[in-house]
Design an enzyme around this catalytic site. Sequence first.
Site, PDB file in Angstrom:
ATOM      1  N   TYR A 135      -2.160  -1.371  10.474  1.00  0.00           N
ATOM      2  CA  TYR A 135      -2.116  -1.510   9.011  1.00  0.00           C
ATOM      3  C   TYR A 135      -0.796  -0.954   8.462  1.00  0.00           C
ATOM      4  CZ  TYR A 135      -4.016  -1.249   4.196  1.00  0.00           C
ATOM      5  OH  TYR A 135      -4.254  -1.396   2.844  1.00  0.00           O
ATOM      6  N   SER A 150       0.873  -1.172   0.000  1.00  0.00           N
ATOM      7  CA  SER A 150       0.000   0.000   0.000  1.00  0.00           C
ATOM      8  C   SER A 150       0.908   1.219   0.000  1.00  0.00           C
ATOM      9  CB  SER A 150      -0.855  -0.021   1.271  1.00  0.00           C
ATOM     10  OG  SER A 150      -1.408   1.247   1.536  1.00  0.00           O
TER      11      SER A 150
HETATM   12  P1  NAD Z   1     -11.586  -6.196  -0.261  1.00  0.00           P
HETATM   13  O1  NAD Z   1     -12.243  -6.044   1.048  1.00  0.00           O
HETATM   14  O2  NAD Z   1     -12.342  -5.842  -1.494  1.00  0.00           O
HETATM   15  O3  NAD Z   1     -11.033  -7.688  -0.440  1.00  0.00           O
HETATM   16  C1  NAD Z   1     -10.298  -8.329   0.551  1.00  0.00           C
HETATM   17  C2  NAD Z   1     -10.471  -9.833   0.384  1.00  0.00           C
HETATM   18  O4  NAD Z   1      -9.614 -10.476   1.336  1.00  0.00           O
HETATM   19  C3  NAD Z   1     -11.916 -10.312   0.685  1.00  0.00           C
HETATM   20  O5  NAD Z   1     -12.378 -11.135  -0.372  1.00  0.00           O
HETATM   21  C4  NAD Z   1     -11.775 -11.100   1.985  1.00  0.00           C
HETATM   22  O6  NAD Z   1     -12.694 -12.194   2.094  1.00  0.00           O
HETATM   23  C5  NAD Z   1     -10.327 -11.587   1.878  1.00  0.00           C
HETATM   24  N1  NAD Z   1      -9.780 -11.961   3.189  1.00  0.00           N
HETATM   25  C6  NAD Z   1      -9.834 -11.260   4.349  1.00  0.00           C
HETATM   26  N2  NAD Z   1      -9.278 -11.965   5.343  1.00  0.00           N
HETATM   27  C7  NAD Z   1      -8.849 -13.123   4.799  1.00  0.00           C
HETATM   28  C8  NAD Z   1      -8.198 -14.273   5.323  1.00  0.00           C
HETATM   29  N3  NAD Z   1      -7.888 -14.375   6.633  1.00  0.00           N
HETATM   30  N4  NAD Z   1      -7.890 -15.289   4.481  1.00  0.00           N
HETATM   31  C9  NAD Z   1      -8.220 -15.212   3.169  1.00  0.00           C
HETATM   32  N5  NAD Z   1      -8.864 -14.159   2.618  1.00  0.00           N
HETATM   33  C10 NAD Z   1      -9.165 -13.128   3.427  1.00  0.00           C
HETATM   34  O7  NAD Z   1     -10.249  -5.342  -0.134  1.00  0.00           O
HETATM   35  P2  NAD Z   1      -9.252  -4.729  -1.227  1.00  0.00           P
HETATM   36  O8  NAD Z   1      -9.333  -3.258  -1.087  1.00  0.00           O
HETATM   37  O9  NAD Z   1      -9.414  -5.364  -2.545  1.00  0.00           O
HETATM   38  O10 NAD Z   1      -7.864  -5.171  -0.561  1.00  0.00           O
HETATM   39  C11 NAD Z   1      -6.989  -6.118  -1.137  1.00  0.00           C
HETATM   40  C12 NAD Z   1      -5.576  -5.767  -0.717  1.00  0.00           C
HETATM   41  O11 NAD Z   1      -5.226  -4.482  -1.240  1.00  0.00           O
HETATM   42  C13 NAD Z   1      -5.385  -5.692   0.801  1.00  0.00           C
HETATM   43  O12 NAD Z   1      -4.143  -6.266   1.149  1.00  0.00           O
HETATM   44  C14 NAD Z   1      -5.354  -4.195   1.061  1.00  0.00           C
HETATM   45  O13 NAD Z   1      -4.632  -3.865   2.210  1.00  0.00           O
HETATM   46  C15 NAD Z   1      -4.675  -3.705  -0.204  1.00  0.00           C
HETATM   47  N6  NAD Z   1      -4.898  -2.290  -0.487  1.00  0.00           N
HETATM   48  C16 NAD Z   1      -6.168  -1.800  -0.613  1.00  0.00           C
HETATM   49  C17 NAD Z   1      -6.336  -0.439  -0.866  1.00  0.00           C
HETATM   50  C18 NAD Z   1      -7.704   0.162  -1.005  1.00  0.00           C
HETATM   51  O14 NAD Z   1      -7.816   1.395  -0.929  1.00  0.00           O
HETATM   52  N7  NAD Z   1      -8.739  -0.614  -1.244  1.00  0.00           N
HETATM   53  C19 NAD Z   1      -5.222   0.390  -0.993  1.00  0.00           C
HETATM   54  C20 NAD Z   1      -3.954  -0.164  -0.859  1.00  0.00           C
HETATM   55  C21 NAD Z   1      -3.802  -1.506  -0.614  1.00  0.00           C
END
Ligand code: NAD
Length: 260
Positions: free
Chosen positions: A155, A142
Amino acid sequence: MCLQNNVELVTGAASGIGEQCARMLSNFGASVVIADLSLEKAQRVASSIVATGGKAIAVSMDVTNEESVNAGIDRTVKELGGIDVLVSNAGTQIVAPVEAYSFADWKKILAIHLDGAFLTSKAAIRHMYVGKRGGSIVYMGSVHSHEASRLKSAYVTAKHGLLGLARVVAKEDGARGVRANVVCPGFVRTPLADKQIPEQAKELGLSEQDVVKNVMLKETVDGEFRTVEDAANTVPFLAGFESSALMGQSIIVSHGWAMN
Ligand code: NAD
């Protein structure tokens, strides 16, 4: 990029950025494994990839649980013949100031992001060594792998930690053909990002509109959210890079918010 006919496992692929990563890797001709806590949602994503001509299977996996991780990776290898790419993406967010951050929540965030990255790497790397197959690991970091924000102690700590893990994996395994890199997106409108808007508004005493404009997007050059495509587009590049020159790096995709 040599991703065709590869086997590529994406954790947290039932939603958001992970789902888009899986769809994109499938478009390159890879067999993709949709690994997620929610098997039902993972099956839905896998079915829709298969319906459009791709190759995908769904696997139930809790990335914080070693047995569950090993079972998911073993099933992948048994059904698809190996593993070439791991995208360690599963994640969640919990916001609170340090003095009010519950220890249980702290451990939950570190477990999903850091234990998850470690356990899936450990399980996948072993198979990447077999027959000198080699492989690539992409961690979903991130902007918070490089920058801090209020209310996000666990985080930010976890996302900084992924840089360390990627660099160690690159140092240890690079010579054996396993490359590791990190993608660092800014804010993308997914369930993870949407949930924190009202939570931050409450903690900071701001309107939700102010949180979006003056907290989440304040440092970008254009006040825009990233898209799941922006984040996922960097994954085939890192995963499929054709030499061992590119490893231990992080690419920030943030509309100019951070430029480390
Ligand atoms: P999201 O909530 O859309 O998806 C997250 C997924 O992870 C879900 O399908 C959930 O079921 C799964 N998950 C959660 N805990 C789990 C576990 N213990 N085992 C297996 N699966 C699990 O979120 P997103 O925004 O797509 O996030 C995906 C990644 O991107 C994360 O690592 C997040 O930190 C990172 N990220 C997101 C953003 C943002 O703004 N959305 C920005 C930077 C980084």
